[in-house]
Design an enzyme around this catalytic site. Sequence first.
Site, mmCIF file in Angstrom:
data_model
loop_
_atom_site.group_PDB
_atom_site.id
_atom_site.type_symbol
_atom_site.label_atom_id
_atom_site.label_comp_id
_atom_site.label_asym_id
_atom_site.label_seq_id
_atom_site.Cartn_x
_atom_site.Cartn_y
_atom_site.Cartn_z
ATOM 1 N N ASP A 67 0.875 -1.164 0.000
ATOM 2 C CA ASP A 67 0.000 0.000 0.000
ATOM 3 C C ASP A 67 0.909 1.209 0.000
ATOM 4 O O ASP A 67 1.533 1.520 1.022
ATOM 5 C CB ASP A 67 -0.910 -0.006 1.226
ATOM 6 C CG ASP A 67 -1.874 1.178 1.264
ATOM 7 O OD1 ASP A 67 -1.702 2.116 0.454
ATOM 8 O OD2 ASP A 67 -2.787 1.180 2.111
ATOM 9 N N VAL A 68 1.034 1.874 -1.139
ATOM 10 C CA VAL A 68 2.020 2.948 -1.262
ATOM 11 C C VAL A 68 1.701 4.121 -0.359
ATOM 12 O O VAL A 68 2.563 4.982 -0.125
ATOM 13 C CB VAL A 68 2.166 3.431 -2.723
ATOM 14 C CG1 VAL A 68 2.650 2.294 -3.613
ATOM 15 C CG2 VAL A 68 0.877 4.046 -3.244
ATOM 16 N N ASN A 94 4.243 3.965 -10.572
ATOM 17 C CA ASN A 94 3.061 3.965 -11.429
ATOM 18 C C ASN A 94 1.739 4.011 -10.669
ATOM 19 O O ASN A 94 0.738 4.487 -11.206
ATOM 20 C CB ASN A 94 3.100 2.714 -12.320
ATOM 21 C CG ASN A 94 1.827 2.511 -13.098
ATOM 22 O OD1 ASN A 94 1.489 3.299 -13.973
ATOM 23 N ND2 ASN A 94 1.094 1.450 -12.766
ATOM 24 N N TYR A 162 -6.840 15.265 -8.656
ATOM 25 C CA TYR A 162 -5.923 14.569 -9.555
ATOM 26 C C TYR A 162 -4.938 15.545 -10.191
ATOM 27 O O TYR A 162 -3.721 15.296 -10.226
ATOM 28 C CB TYR A 162 -6.725 13.840 -10.628
ATOM 29 C CG TYR A 162 -5.892 12.933 -11.510
ATOM 30 C CD1 TYR A 162 -5.486 11.680 -11.064
ATOM 31 C CD2 TYR A 162 -5.522 13.332 -12.796
ATOM 32 C CE1 TYR A 162 -4.732 10.849 -11.873
ATOM 33 C CE2 TYR A 162 -4.770 12.509 -13.611
ATOM 34 C CZ TYR A 162 -4.375 11.258 -13.148
ATOM 35 O OH TYR A 162 -3.616 10.437 -13.964
ATOM 36 N N LYS A 166 -0.822 15.588 -9.733
ATOM 37 C CA LYS A 166 0.131 15.388 -10.827
ATOM 38 C C LYS A 166 1.043 16.599 -11.016
ATOM 39 O O LYS A 166 2.199 16.443 -11.444
ATOM 40 C CB LYS A 166 -0.617 15.052 -12.114
ATOM 41 C CG LYS A 166 -1.331 13.693 -12.055
ATOM 42 C CD LYS A 166 -0.382 12.553 -11.690
ATOM 43 C CE LYS A 166 -1.062 11.202 -11.698
ATOM 44 N NZ LYS A 166 -0.141 10.079 -11.420
#
Length: 257
Positions: A67-68, A94, A162, A166
């Site tokens: 779980d990043v 990713n 989002y 990013k």
Amino acid sequence: MESKAVSQADRVALVTGAGSGIGRATANRLLDDGFRVVVAGRRMEPLAVLVEEARARGREALAVTVDVRDAASVEALFATIEATYGRLDVLFNNAGINAPAIPMDELDVAQWQNVIDTNVTGVFLCARAAFALMRRQSPQGGRIINNGSISAHAPRPFTAPYTASKHAVLGLTKSIALDGRAFNIVCSQIDIGNALTELSARMQKGVLQANGTVAPEPMVDARHVADAVGYIAGLPLSANVLNMTVMASNMPFVGRG
């Protein structure tokens, strides 16, 4: 002067979010390029299938759940990599998620936080652990490739979490590329537009545009993204692609919205 190179057979790569989509396609590309590939994600089942398919092709893969968003989970992943292989040459950062495409005042704070925790903190935690391992291993150095997005440059409607995440990844990429110079660690970002995966297939039916209309959009095969990552991963550490955009040629990114 070029540092001592790792033999092709000894190169190790890690792909997060490897169970499906771009992550799966990229893991298979790196396997075909001769890397030993650690495939990581939250669910073991698709990772295990990928490993079995790799073994059937005579390739070496290792599946690890992670779980990043969780620092301890990321630490455990990298401890496994170091114990198994002793080094890491390429990280493809990713793993990522999105939030519902609704006005920001309708978003729960928890939805915002989940995107930031995964797309920003998760990228940082994995890059941090990779940086540490690449710094202390011999030969020293390695390559970190972050999955950005065209949203690192231009938003879609109702994508504040989002898009913000990013943009943050773009800043991380540049910082890692700068801070890694002293340790032969390089960093790239691949910005993807409309890669066709299980999650993005809906875009062929219609996507909200900046002018308020809904229109279908062209898509690009995820293997082209995987090929781009494979190209970057195969470069010597004396060369880098800082930013690359891989997109469907006719998608509404360049030009007026």
